[in-house]
Design a protein around this motif. Structure first.
Motif, PDB file in Angstrom:
ATOM      1  N   ALA A 103       7.152  20.349 -79.390  1.00 19.81           N
ATOM      2  CA  ALA A 103       6.671  19.551 -78.262  1.00 19.81           C
ATOM      3  C   ALA A 103       6.620  20.417 -77.010  1.00 19.81           C
ATOM      4  CB  ALA A 103       7.570  18.351 -78.049  1.00 19.81           C
ATOM      5  N   VAL A 104       7.594  21.297 -76.893  1.00 17.10           N
ATOM      6  CA  VAL A 104       7.631  22.263 -75.795  1.00 17.10           C
ATOM      7  C   VAL A 104       8.061  23.590 -76.408  1.00 17.10           C
ATOM      8  CG1 VAL A 104       8.789  22.928 -73.660  1.00 17.10           C
ATOM      9  CG2 VAL A 104       8.210  20.539 -74.040  1.00 17.10           C
ATOM     10  N   GLU A 105       7.328  24.652 -76.104  1.00 13.29           N
ATOM     11  CA  GLU A 105       7.634  25.909 -76.754  1.00 13.29           C
ATOM     12  C   GLU A 105       7.806  27.038 -75.754  1.00 13.29           C
ATOM     13  OE1 GLU A 105       5.001  26.521 -80.006  1.00 13.29           O
ATOM     14  OE2 GLU A 105       5.909  28.446 -80.495  1.00 13.29           O
ATOM     15  N   ASN A 106       9.003  27.574 -75.718  1.00 18.51           N
ATOM     16  CA  ASN A 106       9.294  28.765 -74.942  1.00 18.51           C
ATOM     17  C   ASN A 106       8.763  28.674 -73.503  1.00 18.51           C
ATOM     18  OD1 ASN A 106      10.444  31.220 -74.615  1.00 18.51           O
ATOM     19  ND2 ASN A 106       8.750  32.383 -75.516  1.00 18.51           N
ATOM     20  N   LEU A 107       9.115  27.606 -72.855  1.00 21.54           N
ATOM     21  CA  LEU A 107       8.600  27.353 -71.507  1.00 21.54           C
ATOM     22  C   LEU A 107       9.505  28.004 -70.467  1.00 21.54           C
ATOM     23  CD1 LEU A 107       6.595  25.811 -69.697  1.00 21.54           C
ATOM     24  CD2 LEU A 107       8.090  23.849 -69.840  1.00 21.54           C
ATOM     25  N   THR A 108       8.927  28.894 -69.685  1.00 21.73           N
ATOM     26  CA  THR A 108       9.687  29.566 -68.636  1.00 21.73           C
ATOM     27  C   THR A 108       8.969  29.377 -67.316  1.00 21.73           C
ATOM     28  OG1 THR A 108      10.514  31.207 -70.186  1.00 21.73           O
ATOM     29  CG2 THR A 108      10.606  31.789 -67.858  1.00 21.73           C
ATOM     30  N   LEU A 109       9.611  28.733 -66.383  1.00 21.41           N
ATOM     31  CA  LEU A 109       9.042  28.655 -65.039  1.00 21.41           C
ATOM     32  C   LEU A 109      10.110  28.293 -64.030  1.00 21.41           C
ATOM     33  CD1 LEU A 109       8.363  25.453 -64.016  1.00 21.41           C
ATOM     34  CD2 LEU A 109       6.579  25.701 -65.675  1.00 21.41           C
TER      35      LEU A 109
END
Lengths: 129, 221, 311
Positions: C32-38
């Motif tokens: 659903a969410v993959e390797n999200l960096t912010l």
């Protein structure tokens, strides 16, 4: 002032252009203060950081000057600079129209004719009481 | 914590009112029944002493139902009303949220139970000694039953989406546990005193703990 | 030990308000969410956009501690969300997508209930928003319309003067007037204090107005993350007219989306540069090229269409 959130012109630039136009039109005269950042943000319905960015840009262009803790004031030459800015905006609008004309291979003579017609249209409607 | 307790009290208010009504209904129904038998003579102190003793037995039976509904209502009612997400966005931890729910159910049960205890142990003997002849509810067995019904419905409430399902599931679990316990007590040959009530107590507490842990770790949709 | 502590405090005060590092969430086999960096710097507003199912809500739910994190980390105000949620909740406000709450409470009761959990609750903020929104505190929650409920939800989320405000598609399904009032309320809060805002939205006009930065999610992955103004200035829609019977030979690597219809070749590129245009004209059989700016709405659609087109 009214901003258009769906326009592709970045909002801070829309604010810059509109404040510049207001200064050119004499809404804000040299030496007078602009509305505060927060009240501008709330009345325009935009992020205060965006308003700050617009004010910074206006200052960079020499239309306004910030006085620490007091606010933004229209510079002495603000009026003239704003007029120059507005000229630039108008030139840009012409440029866009001319590009459109060139796309369709309109000749220079026909473009002049269109320009004269539009000019006449606008000034006639203004002069007739 | 005060606000959580207030909220859980308000959510359970209909159940609490029903519990109080059932409490009075037990005494009123049996009292009225006896009076009709002696009509038009009003029953004497001795008869009232017996009536109260009998009614407190009936009232306790009704209390198990109320306790079941309190357990079933505890968690699932908020899920049914969909206030869970809002509650979870607030600072209190799930443990606090759960503790408040438990405290409201526990306090309600204890107060209603103490009311019956007062009627059978204080009011009845005060009226006359006749009441002593009535068979009383065995304390251990009764407590075991209450704990089992509460634990089962609490577990159902932690797992299921509506109080009605939680109540149904909880009762089904109770019936299953009790039948297993009776079956065991019938088959084992060596003497185990109070196997059924202690078994109910243990099963009830286990169900309660499983339900609580499930709730604390559950990810609400 | 004390130096380490001092450092933590220092990073907490200057670091970003929200930090996601490799955040990942799987449902079954799909991510659903993959390797999200912010990161969301303090005092800025981030607009989180993306089509339905892109992972916006999942991201926000993980931030709020309502979903477990499969991999990676999420920090709010320097605190890890999987460890410090009660402390974090004291300092953040949250408006969910579905404004469901205790229907039997009156507005005044709901306020009293919520108020009791916060150390920093400010009655003045609460009262001024009640006035601004024209809410009657004696009304019961079940009597409120969706718009009023949303306003109550905002009021409850900001009256403890949070440092971070998280809004999960707060304005979906609201009429334009209520949207305006809601945005007005948010702006007042943002203007009063240096509040950091993270909001997800489908309404790109609102994003353009409210957000400093925009993050676009698609299929759980981050497609773009940059200042809104920068995106609008750097992305261009290029229209090239092809010579008879030929197809484009060279496509700029900056292409987001493209389409060929008859002799018209449309491309959306980000970022666009004069060098790119020169090469486009040099490498391809085109008659002439025209460059236009493109709005956020179209840009968003192009990003999504571009992604769907590529396997």
């Amino acid at each position: 002032m009214k901003i258009d959130p769906n326009n592709h012109v970045p909002i801070f630039l829309q604010i810059v252009e509109q404040i510049a136009a207001s200064i050119a039109a004499g809404v804000f005269r040299p030496g007078e203060s602009l509305p505060a950042q927060r009240s501008l943000a709330v009345s325009l319905g935009v992020n205060p950081n965006t308003v700050q960015k617009a004010l910074d840009e206006l200052e960079r262009r020499g239309l306004v000057v910030s006085r620490r803790g007091v606010g933004m004031f229209v510079t002495d030459r603000g009026n003239e600079s704003a007029l120059t800015q507005t000229e630039e905006v108008v030139a840009e609008a012409f440029r866009r129209g001319l590009i459109a004309a060139r796309e369709s291979n309109l000749t220079g003579a026909r473009m002049m004719k269109i320009f004269e017609n539009v000019l006449l249209e606008m000034y006639e409607s203004r002069e007739t009481p | 914590m005060k606000a959580l307790l207030w909220k859980d009290f308000r959510i359970n208010l209909p159940v609490i009112i029903t519990g109080l009504l059932l409490w009075f209904a037990a005494y009123a129904a049996i009292g009225l029944n006896v009076w009709l038998q002696t009509w038009p003579v009003f029953p004497g102190r001795g008869q009232w002493s017996e009536v109260i003793q009998i009614a407190s037995v009936g009232g306790r039976a009704l209390l198990t139902i109320v306790v079941g509904v309190l357990g079933a209502n505890a968690i699932a009612s908020e899920r049914a009303e969909r206030s869970t997400e809002f509650l979870f966005s607030l600072p209190p931890t799930r443990l606090k949220i759960l503790t408040s729910k438990f405290l409201v159910a526990l306090t309600t049960t204890i107060l209603l139970w103490l009311g019956h205890q007062f009627m059978s142990d204080v009011v009845s003997p005060w009226l006359s000694a006749n009441g002593a002849s009535v068979n009383r509810v065995p304390l251990l067995g009764y407590t075991g039953g209450l704990v089992l019904i509460f634990g089962s419905t609490w577990l159902g409430s932690a797992r299921l989406s509506s109080p009605a399902f939680a109540l149904g599931g909880g009762i089904a679990l109770c019936v299953a546990v009790i039948s297993v316990l009776f079956e065991i007590s019938r088959r084992v040959t060596w003497p185990v005193p109070d196997l059924v009530p202690i078994g109910m107590l243990v099963a009830g507490i286990t169900a309660f703990l499983v339900g609580s842990i499930y709730y604390l770790r559950r990810i609400e949709p | 030990m004390s130096t380490i502590k001092g450092e933590t405090i220092a990073t907490e005060a200057n670091g970003p308000a929200i930090e996601l590092e490799g955040l990942t969430k799987h449902y079954g086999g799909t991510a659903a969410v993959e390797n999200l960096t912010l990161a969301v710097p303090r005092g800025t507003t981030l607009g989180l956009i993306g089509p339905n199912g892109a992972g916006k809500s999942t991201t926000i739910k993980m931030l709020m501690g309502m979903l477990t994190i499969d991999a990676g980390r999420a920090r709010i105000l320097g605190l890890d969300v999987s460890e410090n949620m009660p402390a974090i909740k004291q300092r953040i406000g949250y408006v969910p997508e579905l404004h469901q709450t205790y229907r039997w409470m009156r507005i005044s009761e709901l306020i009293g209930f919520t108020r009791s959990f916060y150390k920093t609750w400010n009655d003045d903020v609460c009262d001024s928003l009640l006035d601004l929104f024209g809410l009657d505190r004696r009304k019961k929650v079940k009597q409120l319309s969706k718009g009023m409920l949303t306003k109550v939800s905002l009021l409850l989320a900001v009256s403890h003067e949070p440092e971070v405000l998280i809004l999960d598609e707060p304005m979906s399904g609201l009429d334009p007037l209520v949207r305006e009032e809601f945005l007005d309320g948010v702006l007042r809060v943002v203007c009063e204090r240096q509040c950091t805002v993270l909001f997800s939205s489908h309404a790109l006009g609102d994003v353009q107005r409210m957000a400093d930065n925009v993050a676009m999610l698609y299929d759980g992955k981050l497609l773009v993350h940059c200042p809104v103004d920068e995106l609008l200035s750097s992305a261009k829609r290029v229209r090239a007219v092809l010579r008879d019977g030929v197809l484009p030979r060279w496509q700029p690597p900056e292409t987001i989306w493209q389409q060929v219809q008859r002799r018209e070749w449309l491309l959306t590129v980000n970022p666009c540069s004069p060098a790119l245009l020169d090469q486009l004209q040099a490498e391809n059989p085109v008659e002439h090229v025209e460059v236009n700016s493109v709005g956020l709405e179209d840009l968003f659609k192009d990003y999504v269409k571009g992604r769907r087109g590529t396997p």
